[in-house]
Design an enzyme around this catalytic site. Structure first.
Site, PDB file in Angstrom:
ATOM      1  N   ASP A 101      21.279  28.283   5.051  1.00  0.00           N
ATOM      2  CA  ASP A 101      21.533  27.664   3.531  1.00  0.00           C
ATOM      3  C   ASP A 101      20.504  26.988   3.167  1.00  0.00           C
ATOM      4  O   ASP A 101      20.179  25.941   3.911  1.00  0.00           O
ATOM      5  CB  ASP A 101      22.832  26.917   3.335  1.00  0.00           C
ATOM      6  CG  ASP A 101      24.142  27.810   3.428  1.00  0.00           C
ATOM      7  OD1 ASP A 101      24.132  28.888   4.236  1.00  0.00           O
ATOM      8  OD2 ASP A 101      25.003  27.385   2.749  1.00  0.00           O
ATOM      9  N   LYS A 162      24.292  30.062  -4.480  1.00  0.00           N
ATOM     10  CA  LYS A 162      25.397  29.326  -4.312  1.00  0.00           C
ATOM     11  C   LYS A 162      25.515  28.350  -5.481  1.00  0.00           C
ATOM     12  O   LYS A 162      24.283  28.077  -5.982  1.00  0.00           O
ATOM     13  CB  LYS A 162      25.327  28.449  -3.027  1.00  0.00           C
ATOM     14  CG  LYS A 162      25.649  28.888  -1.652  1.00  0.00           C
ATOM     15  CD  LYS A 162      25.153  27.846  -0.818  1.00  0.00           C
ATOM     16  CE  LYS A 162      26.217  26.778  -0.690  1.00  0.00           C
ATOM     17  NZ  LYS A 162      26.056  25.904   0.563  1.00  0.00           N
ATOM     18  N   LYS A 191      28.461  32.534  -2.759  1.00  0.00           N
ATOM     19  CA  LYS A 191      28.935  31.545  -1.806  1.00  0.00           C
ATOM     20  C   LYS A 191      29.369  30.198  -2.653  1.00  0.00           C
ATOM     21  O   LYS A 191      28.463  29.831  -3.353  1.00  0.00           O
ATOM     22  CB  LYS A 191      28.149  31.292  -0.674  1.00  0.00           C
ATOM     23  CG  LYS A 191      28.940  30.044   0.315  1.00  0.00           C
ATOM     24  CD  LYS A 191      27.977  29.755   1.304  1.00  0.00           C
ATOM     25  CE  LYS A 191      28.793  28.358   2.124  1.00  0.00           C
ATOM     26  NZ  LYS A 191      27.851  27.784   3.462  1.00  0.00           N
TER      27      LYS A 191
END
Length: 233
Positions: A101, A162, A191
Site C-alpha cells: 500500500d 483506496k 480496498k
C-alpha cells in the site's frame, strides 16, 4: 438474506476480505508473532505489517494462504522522494512483501503536477512487481482532483484504489467506495480503509463494492464483538 445482511457472512468469509493490520509504534516481536499467528488462525486475507517486520512475516506466513502486505510513505503520507519510495518498494519485495500500500503526493496533485503524481505511483509499481494499492486521500481533494487522482493512479498501474490512508483522513464509507468502484477500469479493485471497527461496517463496504478492507479490529469483527474503541488503518 442478502449479502448486505451482516448475518449472511460466516466469520471465515468475512476474514477472507480483511487485511489484518498491525503497524503501531513500539510493537514487540512477541506481539508481531501473535498478530501473524492470528492472521493464519482466523483466515485473514493478509497480514499488514510495517516494513521492518516484513522478514519475520515472510518467514512465519510461508506456506500459508495469508499474504504478506506492507506500506510505504505511510503513515506520514507524501513525504518521501519518488526515488526513495521506489527503492523501498523494491527492498520490501526482496524481503518478502507480496503486496504494497502506498501514500501519494497529494500536494503535487493539488498543485496541478499531474505528471509527477502519476510517475510517483508508476515508479513504485515498476520497482515492486507486486500488486500496489494506492491511498488516494479522497476527503482532501476537490471533485475534479478526485477524478484526476483515480485516472492517474489507474494509468500508473495501480492494482487497487483506496479511499484513504487511515481513519485520521476518513472513516471508510459506502459512498467513497462506490465512487471508486464506479470509476475503476476492469481489473482495478478497491480496498476500504479508515475507522473500520464493526462487522456491519465491513458488510456495508463489501456491498458497496470493496474487495478488501484494512483494519486492526479484524478479530473482534469476525468474532462479532466489535466496538468503536479500536484503531483502524
Amino acid at each position: 438474506m442478502t449479502r448486505s445482511d451482516p448475518d449472511s457472512y460466516t466469520a471465515r468469509e468475512l476474514a477472507s476480505h480483511i487485511q489484518h493490520t498491525k503497524i503501531a509504534v513500539g510493537t514487540t516481536r512477541d506481539e508481531m508473532l501473535t498478530h501473524l499467528q492470528e492472521a493464519v488462525e482466523f483466515g485473514f486475507d493478509a497480514a499488514m505489517v510495517a516494513g521492518s517486520w516484513v522478514p519475520l512475516a515472510a518467514e512465519v506466513l510461508a506456506g500459508t494462504d495469508v499474504s504478506v502486505a506492507s506500506a510505504l510513505d505511510f503513515p506520514r503520507v507524501g513525504v518521501m522522494t519518488s526515488a526513495g519510495k521506489a527503492a523501498e518498494a523494491a527492498e520490501l519485495v526482496r524481503l518478502g512483501a507480496q503486496e504494497l500500500d502506498m501514500g501519494v503526493q497529494v500536494g503535487w496533485l493539488r498543485s496541478g503536477d499531474y505528471a509527477g503524481f502519476r510517475e510517483d505511483i508508476a515508479g513504485v509499481v515498476r520497482a515492486a512487481g507486486v500488486p500496489v494499492k494506492v491511498m488516494l486521500e479522497l476527503p482532501l481533494l476537490t471533485d475534479d482532483e478526485k477524478a484526476a487522482a483515480v485516472e492517474l493512479a489507474c494509468e500508473a498501474g495501480a492494482a487497487y484504489l483506496k479511499n484513504a490512508s487511515s481513519g485520521a483522513i476518513e472513516t471508510a464509507n459506502p459512498e467513497s467506495i462506490r465512487y471508486l468502484v464506479e470509476r475503476a477500469p476492469a481489473g482495478v479493485l478497491v480496498k476500504a480503509s479508515g475507522g473500520i471497527t464493526t462487522r456491519g461496517q465491513v458488510v456495508e463496504l463489501l456491498a458497496a463494492g470493496a474487495a478488501l478492507v484494512g483494519t486492526s479490529a479484524g478479530i473482534s469483527i469476525v468474532s462479532d464483538t466489535s466496538d468503536d474503541s479500536t484503531t483502524s488503518y
